[in-house]
Design a protein around this motif. Structure first.
Motif, mmCIF file in Angstrom:
data_model
loop_
_atom_site.group_PDB
_atom_site.id
_atom_site.type_symbol
_atom_site.label_atom_id
_atom_site.label_comp_id
_atom_site.label_asym_id
_atom_site.label_seq_id
_atom_site.Cartn_x
_atom_site.Cartn_y
_atom_site.Cartn_z
ATOM 1 N N GLN A 59 0.891 -1.271 0.141
ATOM 2 C CA GLN A 59 0.088 -0.197 -0.117
ATOM 3 C C GLN A 59 1.062 1.228 -0.032
ATOM 4 O OE1 GLN A 59 -3.464 -0.087 -0.461
ATOM 5 N NE2 GLN A 59 -2.987 -2.593 -0.224
ATOM 6 N N GLY A 60 0.519 2.420 -0.679
ATOM 7 C CA GLY A 60 1.354 3.500 -0.881
ATOM 8 C C GLY A 60 2.314 3.346 -1.916
ATOM 9 N N VAL A 61 3.426 3.960 -1.604
ATOM 10 C CA VAL A 61 4.555 4.002 -2.631
ATOM 11 C C VAL A 61 5.805 3.231 -2.030
ATOM 12 C CG1 VAL A 61 6.284 5.470 -3.895
ATOM 13 C CG2 VAL A 61 3.758 6.334 -3.275
ATOM 14 N N ALA A 62 6.173 2.217 -2.686
ATOM 15 C CA ALA A 62 7.516 1.368 -2.528
ATOM 16 C C ALA A 62 8.742 2.391 -2.528
ATOM 17 C CB ALA A 62 7.571 0.235 -3.244
ATOM 18 N N VAL A 63 9.735 2.102 -1.684
ATOM 19 C CA VAL A 63 10.881 3.012 -1.772
ATOM 20 C C VAL A 63 11.818 2.600 -3.083
ATOM 21 C CG1 VAL A 63 13.324 3.289 -0.875
ATOM 22 C CG2 VAL A 63 11.448 3.054 0.640
ATOM 23 N N SER A 64 11.711 1.540 -3.472
ATOM 24 C CA SER A 64 12.459 1.176 -4.902
ATOM 25 C C SER A 64 11.734 1.786 -6.115
ATOM 26 C CB SER A 64 12.595 -0.483 -5.183
ATOM 27 O OG SER A 64 11.253 -1.104 -4.856
ATOM 28 N N ASP A 65 10.299 1.889 -6.001
ATOM 29 C CA ASP A 65 9.572 2.375 -7.143
ATOM 30 C C ASP A 65 9.812 3.888 -7.051
ATOM 31 O OD1 ASP A 65 7.696 2.014 -9.284
ATOM 32 O OD2 ASP A 65 6.237 2.920 -7.983
ATOM 33 N N LEU A 66 9.970 4.628 -6.019
ATOM 34 C CA LEU A 66 10.008 5.839 -5.828
ATOM 35 C C LEU A 66 11.517 6.501 -6.560
ATOM 36 C CD1 LEU A 66 8.863 8.292 -4.511
ATOM 37 C CD2 LEU A 66 10.183 7.958 -2.700
ATOM 38 N N ILE A 67 12.452 5.531 -6.220
ATOM 39 C CA ILE A 67 13.758 5.844 -6.833
ATOM 40 C C ILE A 67 13.766 5.604 -8.464
ATOM 41 C CG2 ILE A 67 16.208 5.086 -6.930
ATOM 42 C CD1 ILE A 67 16.098 4.928 -3.984
ATOM 43 N N ARG A 68 13.180 4.313 -8.791
ATOM 44 C CA ARG A 68 13.146 4.136 -10.263
ATOM 45 C C ARG A 68 12.569 5.155 -11.007
ATOM 46 N NH1 ARG A 68 12.821 -1.473 -8.777
ATOM 47 N NH2 ARG A 68 10.765 -1.308 -8.252
ATOM 48 N N ARG A 69 11.175 5.753 -10.213
ATOM 49 C CA ARG A 69 10.505 6.841 -10.967
ATOM 50 C C ARG A 69 11.626 7.816 -11.121
ATOM 51 N NH1 ARG A 69 5.132 5.990 -11.672
ATOM 52 N NH2 ARG A 69 4.331 4.141 -10.520
ATOM 53 N N ILE A 70 12.363 8.379 -10.303
ATOM 54 C CA ILE A 70 13.362 9.618 -10.620
ATOM 55 C C ILE A 70 14.188 8.980 -11.458
ATOM 56 C CG2 ILE A 70 14.955 10.915 -9.362
ATOM 57 C CD1 ILE A 70 13.554 10.374 -6.596
ATOM 58 N N ARG A 71 14.780 7.860 -11.552
ATOM 59 C CA ARG A 71 15.967 7.424 -12.556
ATOM 60 C C ARG A 71 15.437 7.106 -13.658
ATOM 61 N NH1 ARG A 71 20.411 9.813 -10.469
ATOM 62 N NH2 ARG A 71 21.002 9.213 -8.383
ATOM 63 N N THR A 73 12.195 6.740 -17.110
ATOM 64 C CA THR A 73 10.821 6.852 -17.579
ATOM 65 C C THR A 73 10.499 6.088 -18.610
ATOM 66 O OG1 THR A 73 9.633 8.842 -18.710
ATOM 67 C CG2 THR A 73 11.995 8.505 -19.431
ATOM 68 N N ALA A 74 9.009 6.036 -18.858
ATOM 69 C CA ALA A 74 8.534 4.878 -19.692
ATOM 70 C C ALA A 74 8.366 5.432 -21.007
ATOM 71 C CB ALA A 74 7.182 4.246 -19.219
ATOM 72 N N SER A 75 8.840 4.852 -22.072
ATOM 73 C CA SER A 75 8.461 5.393 -23.373
ATOM 74 C C SER A 75 8.180 4.286 -24.304
ATOM 75 C CB SER A 75 9.796 6.123 -24.069
ATOM 76 O OG SER A 75 10.869 5.021 -24.065
ATOM 77 N N ALA A 76 8.024 4.658 -25.510
ATOM 78 C CA ALA A 76 7.496 3.547 -26.594
ATOM 79 C C ALA A 76 8.777 2.604 -26.915
ATOM 80 C CB ALA A 76 7.187 4.216 -27.845
ATOM 81 N N LYS A 77 10.186 3.046 -26.796
ATOM 82 C CA LYS A 77 11.233 2.013 -26.844
ATOM 83 C C LYS A 77 11.409 1.314 -25.448
ATOM 84 C CE LYS A 77 13.421 5.449 -29.508
ATOM 85 N NZ LYS A 77 14.672 6.255 -29.873
ATOM 86 N N GLY A 78 10.573 1.610 -24.408
ATOM 87 C CA GLY A 78 11.041 0.779 -23.254
ATOM 88 C C GLY A 78 11.315 1.825 -22.015
ATOM 89 N N ARG A 79 11.887 1.126 -21.090
ATOM 90 C CA ARG A 79 12.410 2.221 -19.788
ATOM 91 C C ARG A 79 13.569 2.806 -20.226
ATOM 92 N NH1 ARG A 79 13.546 -0.343 -14.037
ATOM 93 N NH2 ARG A 79 15.369 -1.065 -15.101
ATOM 94 N N GLU A 80 13.464 4.281 -20.240
ATOM 95 C CA GLU A 80 14.859 5.009 -20.423
ATOM 96 C C GLU A 80 15.232 5.808 -19.273
ATOM 97 O OE1 GLU A 80 14.055 7.320 -23.735
ATOM 98 O OE2 GLU A 80 13.821 5.831 -25.193
ATOM 99 N N LYS A 81 16.484 5.966 -19.140
ATOM 100 C CA LYS A 81 17.337 6.838 -18.201
ATOM 101 C C LYS A 81 16.537 8.124 -18.093
ATOM 102 C CE LYS A 81 21.598 4.577 -17.420
ATOM 103 N NZ LYS A 81 23.315 4.862 -17.446
ATOM 104 N N ALA A 82 16.149 8.690 -17.043
ATOM 105 C CA ALA A 82 15.638 10.218 -16.810
ATOM 106 C C ALA A 82 16.609 11.047 -16.025
ATOM 107 C CB ALA A 82 14.197 9.869 -16.260
ATOM 108 N N PHE A 83 16.634 10.924 -14.670
ATOM 109 C CA PHE A 83 17.543 11.918 -13.976
ATOM 110 C C PHE A 83 18.734 11.134 -13.694
ATOM 111 C CE2 PHE A 83 18.883 13.911 -9.950
ATOM 112 C CZ PHE A 83 19.008 15.031 -10.316
#
Length: 232
Positions: A59-71, A73-83
């Motif tokens: 429930q809520g937000v997982a720590v690992s998911d929080l960091i992955r969402r920073i690092r 981003t999802a795109s048509a090509k799959g997961r790409e580096k963001a920050f």
């Protein structure tokens, strides 16, 4: 970015703020300060957010998911580096040390400049300070954090170089929380934990607090910046 408190601190609002922040350049620093309830899951620490029907694992937000969402981003090509800049996650919650040993996050996903600082170990609850020990009820860890940045700077800045490093803040918090426990202000001990793969990171700099101008940390930082400028 907005301060999300009370009913505004929903999982979707947190994710939206993170998504916006992750568009910053690599010279930026993203700091996420969470204070609330933590729930230990099978492989992760779950930060409880507003609007949940149930509390606990998943429930809520997982720590690992929080960091992955920073690092990433999802795109048509799959997961790409963001920050790719510095990320600091400060967890003021029960069992928050679980966030430093999450099995849901690989070192590659964490990124090269990531620090996680917690209010307690993976098996400890986190507590508040109450009057008369403090003027008004406040999280014990956040209280030490604010004092390190304010009236206790000289004590927290162990090498007196005017740069308050995350490691120094952790040591100061450990000492202060032990003292609170010893005098009965806390019923149970809290031992902050930390994971970092970025030794150059620091919380704040105050030039008027500098007593030592040639600390090893300042010298290393000066050399590193000079090498970057010469390379450019």
């Amino acid at each position: 970015h907005p301060l999300l408190t009370g009913k505004d601190a929903t999982a979707s609002a947190i994710v939206a703020s993170i998504r916006k922040a992750s568009t910053k350049g690599e010279n930026a620093t993203i700091i996420v300060y969470y204070t609330g309830h933590g729930a230990v899951g099978t492989n992760d620490l779950w930060l409880q957010t507003a609007g949940l029907v149930e509390l606990g694992d998943t429930q809520g937000v997982a720590v690992s998911d929080l960091i992955r969402r920073i690092r990433f981003t999802a795109s048509a090509k799959g997961r790409e580096k963001a920050f790719e800049g510095e990320v600091v996650l400060i967890l003021d919650a029960c069992y928050s040390g679980q966030g430093t040993v999450s099995q849901g996050l690989t070192l590659g996903e964490a990124g090269k400049r990531t620090t996680i600082l917690t209010s307690s170990s993976d098996i400890q609850e986190s507590f508040s300070l109450n009057p008369p020990d403090v003027p008004e009820q406040m999280s014990a860890f956040t209280y030490t954090f604010l004092h390190a940045l304010g009236p206790d700077w000289a004590q927290a800045d162990g090498d007196h170089d005017g740069m308050l490093r995350w490691e120094e803040l952790k040591r100061y918090a450990v000492t202060q929380l032990r003292q609170f426990k010893a005098r009965g202000a806390l019923s149970h001990l809290m031992i902050p934990d930390m994971f970092t793969n970025y030794s150059e990171g620091f919380l704040a700099y105050q030039r008027d607090q500098v007593r030592v101008w040639s600390s090893s940390y300042r010298d290393d930082l000066r050399t590193s910046e000079m090498e970057k400028n010469l390379a450019a």
